[in-house]
Write a protein that holds these residues in place. Structure first.
Motif: not given
Length: 67
Positions: A7-9, A27, A29, A52, A55, A58
């Protein structure tokens, strides 16, 4: 190719620790499933998943790419 949970985080950390420059991500949801009828014999009629877009934007920004 790193995947599963990308994920982006956590992408920057994966880039720094693995040296990889390609990643697999869904990516996605979940959305409510608006089916009016669900066959009780079918077990995969749960959540409905869509891309998403936020996302994905990002992730692409972290990778320095345009969509």
């Amino acid at each position: 190719m790193p995947g599963a949970g990308v994920r982006s985080d956590n992408l920057k950390m994966l880039m720094d620790t693995t040296g990889a420059f390609e990643f697999h991500t869904s990516a996605r949801r979940s959305m409510p499933n608006n089916m009016h009828f669900a066959n009780p014999l079918v077990s995969d009629a749960g959540n409905f998943y869509v891309a998403d877009e936020v996302e994905l934007q990002r992730i692409m920004a972290i990778l320095g790419r345009q969509i």
